[in-house]
Write a protein that holds these residues in place. Structure first.
Motif, mmCIF file in Angstrom:
data_model
loop_
_atom_site.group_PDB
_atom_site.id
_atom_site.type_symbol
_atom_site.label_atom_id
_atom_site.label_comp_id
_atom_site.label_asym_id
_atom_site.label_seq_id
_atom_site.Cartn_x
_atom_site.Cartn_y
_atom_site.Cartn_z
ATOM 1 N N LEU A 124 0.840 -1.193 0.000
ATOM 2 C CA LEU A 124 0.000 0.000 0.000
ATOM 3 C C LEU A 124 0.880 1.249 0.000
ATOM 4 O O LEU A 124 0.562 2.246 -0.652
ATOM 5 N N LYS A 125 1.999 1.163 0.722
ATOM 6 C CA LYS A 125 2.940 2.276 0.748
ATOM 7 C C LYS A 125 3.462 2.564 -0.653
ATOM 8 O O LYS A 125 3.587 3.722 -1.058
ATOM 9 N N GLY A 126 3.742 1.498 -1.402
ATOM 10 C CA GLY A 126 4.214 1.679 -2.773
ATOM 11 C C GLY A 126 3.163 2.308 -3.658
ATOM 12 O O GLY A 126 3.455 3.162 -4.500
ATOM 13 N N LYS A 127 1.911 1.895 -3.468
ATOM 14 C CA LYS A 127 0.817 2.465 -4.252
ATOM 15 C C LYS A 127 0.616 3.938 -3.935
ATOM 16 O O LYS A 127 0.249 4.721 -4.804
ATOM 17 N N ASN A 128 0.850 4.298 -2.671
ATOM 18 C CA ASN A 128 0.633 5.680 -2.253
ATOM 19 C C ASN A 128 1.822 6.591 -2.536
ATOM 20 O O ASN A 128 1.701 7.813 -2.396
ATOM 21 N N MET A 129 2.953 6.011 -2.919
ATOM 22 C CA MET A 129 4.128 6.837 -3.197
ATOM 23 C C MET A 129 3.829 7.755 -4.384
ATOM 24 O O MET A 129 3.480 7.298 -5.468
ATOM 25 N N PRO A 130 3.916 9.063 -4.195
ATOM 26 C CA PRO A 130 3.553 9.986 -5.277
ATOM 27 C C PRO A 130 4.585 10.018 -6.389
ATOM 28 O O PRO A 130 5.779 9.811 -6.151
ATOM 29 N N GLU A 131 4.123 10.270 -7.601
ATOM 30 C CA GLU A 131 5.030 10.522 -8.711
ATOM 31 C C GLU A 131 5.705 11.870 -8.531
ATOM 32 O O GLU A 131 5.147 12.781 -7.924
ATOM 33 N N SER A 132 6.892 12.001 -9.075
ATOM 34 C CA SER A 132 7.561 13.292 -9.021
ATOM 35 C C SER A 132 6.939 14.231 -10.052
ATOM 36 O O SER A 132 6.909 13.920 -11.249
ATOM 37 N N PRO A 133 6.445 15.409 -9.611
ATOM 38 C CA PRO A 133 5.928 16.371 -10.588
ATOM 39 C C PRO A 133 7.044 16.945 -11.447
ATOM 40 O O PRO A 133 6.789 17.513 -12.504
ATOM 41 N N ILE A 134 8.281 16.765 -11.001
ATOM 42 C CA ILE A 134 9.434 17.290 -11.717
ATOM 43 C C ILE A 134 9.850 16.336 -12.829
ATOM 44 O O ILE A 134 10.244 16.744 -13.916
ATOM 45 N N ARG A 135 9.763 15.054 -12.565
ATOM 46 C CA ARG A 135 10.325 14.053 -13.481
ATOM 47 C C ARG A 135 9.295 13.244 -14.266
ATOM 48 O O ARG A 135 9.644 12.574 -15.234
#
Length: 396
Positions: A6-17
């Protein structure tokens, strides 16, 4: 099939990359892309740092100490002394970039379910570090209307709960370029002492303070010795982003002792990069004077050009090399992707970072972008020309 966490699913994408694939596709189509999305300076790395790697006489590339070599930490402490920050080498742990320093800090003072209060918008990876540590970010909103100044202390106090462990600031700020005043640091110091919290200050842009303003570190504030944790890095100071060397600094021996256990678990920071970073500390002041002058000119150029566009509002930064611009679009994420996928002006386009990813509160910053003024002035002028044309063509 086995499930990811669940932690992996919740990890946000980088808005920079996250828009990099779209930029790469644009380049494959023959378009030139001006990169305003990432804080990768085009300033040359000090030659003394590069020479330290080229001219080394090592026969074995060995581990260093987990806390970093004593020689390097001693030189870092001397650098801080020159900046009126009185710390010793054993108050410092060298890390693999400022990112690891933040992870060590959060890991050392929080447990899963704890809370950290952060003025937003903030460096997007704070969301990721919190997710990785099982910590909840509690945002306190700063606003473009007042140049992203520190929100009233009363707003912080409303958010403090039994789960609150720290307040985290970035000074000068990424993505806003806001420089906290000495008075604001003192207000934060008072509140963390009152409520027995830590004050974490990400100070990797310390050298980048403009308009005659001085940077005031949390490590300079009297009485904050047991509360203050400073995060630092060579990435921006010496234009050495690829070195991945940072540090965590605190006079709280329990914090440093705990962070050292995290450092031991990953063995050691990179040896070659420490050599380059130690050498970089011999960089003359003239290097920084020239860099600051260049960034001030770039900032002034960018802000002046942006202010010429109808419907665009920009906060004027006092430090770092970023600004937040509010655009006349409903969804800056869609606009940024459209710039790369569908738009070009005579074969050229721009890449920006949608600002919503720099907020924790949902629905805020949707019409904002972060712009890094890490390009030469003529490229910044051209980039704003492209932005103006794009806004005229874009239908949100």
């Amino acid at each position: 099939m086995p499930a990811i966490s669940l932690k992996g699913k919740n990890m946000p994408e980088s808005p920079i990359r996250k828009l990099v694939p779209f930029a790469e596709d644009a380049k494959k189509r023959g378009h030139k892309v001006y990169h305003l999305n990432i804080g990768q300076p085009d300033i040359h790395t000090p030659q003394v740092a590069l020479d330290a790697i080229k001219n080394n006489t090592l026969e074995v590339l060995a581990y260093s100490r987990s806390e970093g070599s004593e020689e390097y930490r001693t030189k870092i402490a001397a650098y801080y002394h020159r900046n009126d920050i009185q710390v010793k080498y054993d108050d410092i742990i060298v890390t693999t970039g400022g990112s690891e320093a933040l992870l060590f800090a959060i890991g050392s003072i929080t447990d899963p379910g704890d809370e950290v209060i952060i003025p937003e918008p903030f460096y997007a990876n704070y969301n990721g570090f919190a997710t990785a540590s099982g910590v909840t970010v509690v945002p306190v909103v700063s606003k473009i209307e007042n140049n992203f100044a520190l929100p009233p202390i009363e707003e912080f106090e409303k958010l403090i709960s039994p789960k609150t462990k720290a307040i985290l600031i970035c000074n000068p700020g990424n993505p806003t370029g806001y420089l906290y005043s000495k008075d604001e640091i003192k207000k934060l110091a008072a509140i963390v002492k009152k409520h027995d919290l830590f004050l974490i200050a990400d100070e990797v842009y310390r050298e980048f303070a403009y308009d005659g303003e001085d940077h005031y570190s949390v490590m300079q504030e009297p009485g904050l010795e047991q509360y203050a944790i400073m995060i630092d890095s060579v990435s921006k100071r010496y234009s050495m982003c690829g070195a991945r060397i940072g540090c965590i600094v605190s006079k709280n021996k329990e914090v440093i002792g705990t962070a050292l256990k995290f450092a031991q678990a990953r063995l050691s920071p990179p040896t070659f990069a420490q050599m380059a970073s130690e050498a970089a500390l011999d960089t003359p002041q003239s290097y920084f004077d020239a860099v600051i002058e260049e960034y001030v000119e770039r900032r002034n150029t960018l802000v002046a050009e942006l202010e010429k566009i109808d419907g665009v509002r920009v906060a004027k930064p006092k430090g770092a090399f970023y600004c937040i611009a509010e655009l006349p679009v409903a969804d800056a994420d869609d606009f940024a992707r459209w710039l790369l996928e569908e738009f070009h002006l005579n074969g050229e386009t721009i890449m920006v970072a949608p600002a919503a990813g720099f907020y924790s509160t949902k629905g805020i910053g949707l019409d904002q972008v972060r712009i890094a003024y890490v390009l030469k002035k003529e490229d910044l002028v051209r980039s704003v020309e492209i932005l103006k044309s794009a806004l005229e063509a874009y239908k949100s």
